[in-house]
Design a protein around this motif. Structure first.
Motif, PDB file in Angstrom:
ATOM      1  N   PRO A 291       0.814  -1.216   0.000  1.00  0.00           N
ATOM      2  CA  PRO A 291       0.000   0.000   0.000  1.00  0.00           C
ATOM      3  C   PRO A 291       0.846   1.265   0.000  1.00  0.00           C
ATOM      4  O   PRO A 291       0.333   2.361  -0.242  1.00  0.00           O
TER       5      PRO A 291
ATOM      6  N   ALA B   4      -0.280  -0.461  -8.166  1.00  0.00           N
ATOM      7  CA  ALA B   4      -1.248  -1.355  -7.526  1.00  0.00           C
ATOM      8  C   ALA B   4      -2.466  -1.555  -8.422  1.00  0.00           C
ATOM      9  O   ALA B   4      -2.968  -2.670  -8.576  1.00  0.00           O
TER      10      ALA B   4
ATOM     11  N   PHE C 299      -3.876  -5.222  -9.910  1.00  0.00           N
ATOM     12  CA  PHE C 299      -5.219  -5.791  -9.680  1.00  0.00           C
ATOM     13  C   PHE C 299      -5.982  -5.973 -10.985  1.00  0.00           C
ATOM     14  O   PHE C 299      -6.797  -6.890 -11.105  1.00  0.00           O
TER      15      PHE C 299
ATOM     16  N   THR D 126      -9.785  -8.364  -0.102  1.00  0.00           N
ATOM     17  CA  THR D 126      -8.878  -8.611  -1.225  1.00  0.00           C
ATOM     18  C   THR D 126      -9.615  -9.281  -2.376  1.00  0.00           C
ATOM     19  O   THR D 126      -9.379  -8.970  -3.550  1.00  0.00           O
TER      20      THR D 126
ATOM     21  N   LEU E 236     -11.359  -6.985  -4.606  1.00  0.00           N
ATOM     22  CA  LEU E 236     -10.480  -6.264  -5.527  1.00  0.00           C
ATOM     23  C   LEU E 236     -10.324  -6.980  -6.867  1.00  0.00           C
ATOM     24  O   LEU E 236      -9.686  -6.448  -7.778  1.00  0.00           O
TER      25      LEU E 236
ATOM     26  N   THR F  19     -12.324  -2.639 -10.063  1.00  0.00           N
ATOM     27  CA  THR F  19     -11.028  -2.202 -10.601  1.00  0.00           C
ATOM     28  C   THR F  19     -11.172  -1.087 -11.627  1.00  0.00           C
ATOM     29  O   THR F  19     -10.176  -0.486 -12.028  1.00  0.00           O
TER      30      THR F  19
ATOM     31  N   ARG G 176      -7.868   1.945  -4.413  1.00  0.00           N
ATOM     32  CA  ARG G 176      -6.919   2.463  -3.419  1.00  0.00           C
ATOM     33  C   ARG G 176      -7.461   2.289  -2.002  1.00  0.00           C
ATOM     34  O   ARG G 176      -6.738   1.879  -1.090  1.00  0.00           O
TER      35      ARG G 176
ATOM     36  N   HIS H 215      -7.578  -1.481  -1.097  1.00  0.00           N
ATOM     37  CA  HIS H 215      -6.215  -1.988  -0.925  1.00  0.00           C
ATOM     38  C   HIS H 215      -5.679  -1.610   0.447  1.00  0.00           C
ATOM     39  O   HIS H 215      -5.081  -2.438   1.162  1.00  0.00           O
TER      40      HIS H 215
END
Length: 236
Positions: A52, A59, A63, A126, A129, A135, A142, A145
């Motif tokens: 993070p 990131a 994803f 998670t 995500l 996404t 963000r 995450h």
């Protein structure tokens, strides 16, 4: 006319308590957690799960590019909370059966339940995500995450520290383990609790993997040590 003598029913003996081996539970917990890290990294072509503290763009790209890898890691992480929960329940029950009524048992139980709950929450966040609609929103990615990191990182590690501390301080006066095993456990617990600093000092993040993996190793070792002691619940 005389009646036949009645035969009294024999007293029922208490059933033996069946408990899973703690050492094996600890081993399975650690194995599933590490497998989640390794398999997800493998499925992501060797790209590690993003921190993070790294670039938000990196990131987001991760994803979007490796949803299957992220999902695999999340599922295995969630799975490891099952043996962890059983470990916590069994370990605290076993310590009580050994004649210990110390507050440390309650601390261990509370810490263990919190650790499993935080880790399960992290894995579910998670998993979210990996949803395509999620996404598509960089700000949402963000936020999720960071949430996954907070509950799966400091939240889980600090709670595991309470679990370890509770077992160690319960075992100390009764000398259930060798003194050096208890001292190592207390040191790991302190390091785990100090990982709270990562919430204000990001450089303290190095405490998270150290505390997590040494804590898992200690729980495995202590599980086997407790398994070697006679279980009063199963002696009838």
């Amino acid at each position: 006319m005389m009646s036949a003598p009645q035969t009294a029913n024999p007293p029922l003996r208490p059933a033996r308590e069946i408990e899973p081996p703690l050492g094996l539970l600890g081993f399975v917990t650690a194995g599933l957690f590490i497998a989640g890290l390794l398999v997800s990294t493998f499925r992501a072509a060797g790209t590690p799960f993003p921190s993070p503290f790294s670039s938000p763009d990196d990131a987001l790209t991760y994803f979007r590019t490796y949803p299957d890898a992220v999902r695999t890691g999340a599922v295995l992480q969630f799975a490891c909370t099952i043996p962890l929960t059983i470990y916590v329940a069994t370990a605290t029950a076993r310590l009580r059966a050994l004649g210990r009524q110390a507050p440390g048992i309650t601390i261990a139980l509370a810490g263990g339940v919190l650790a499993a709950a935080f880790l399960a929450s992290s894995s579910l966040v998670t998993w979210v995500l990996t949803v395509r609609g999620v996404t598509a929103e960089p700000a949402l990615v963000r936020a999720l995450h960071n949430l996954a990191f907070l509950v799966g990182g400091p939240g889980t590690v600090v709670s595991t520290g309470l679990l370890i501390a509770g077992i160690a301080i319960t075992a100390l006066p009764a000398k259930l383990f060798a003194s050096w095993v208890i001292r190592i456990g207390l040191a790991i617990a302190v390091a785990s609790l100090l990982s709270t600093l990562v919430l204000t000092v990001p450089v303290a993040a190095f405490l998270l993997p150290i505390s997590r993996f040494t804590g898992l190793a200690w729980l495995i070792a202590v599980g086997f040590l407790i398994d070697r002691r006679p279980n009063p619940l199963s002696s009838n």
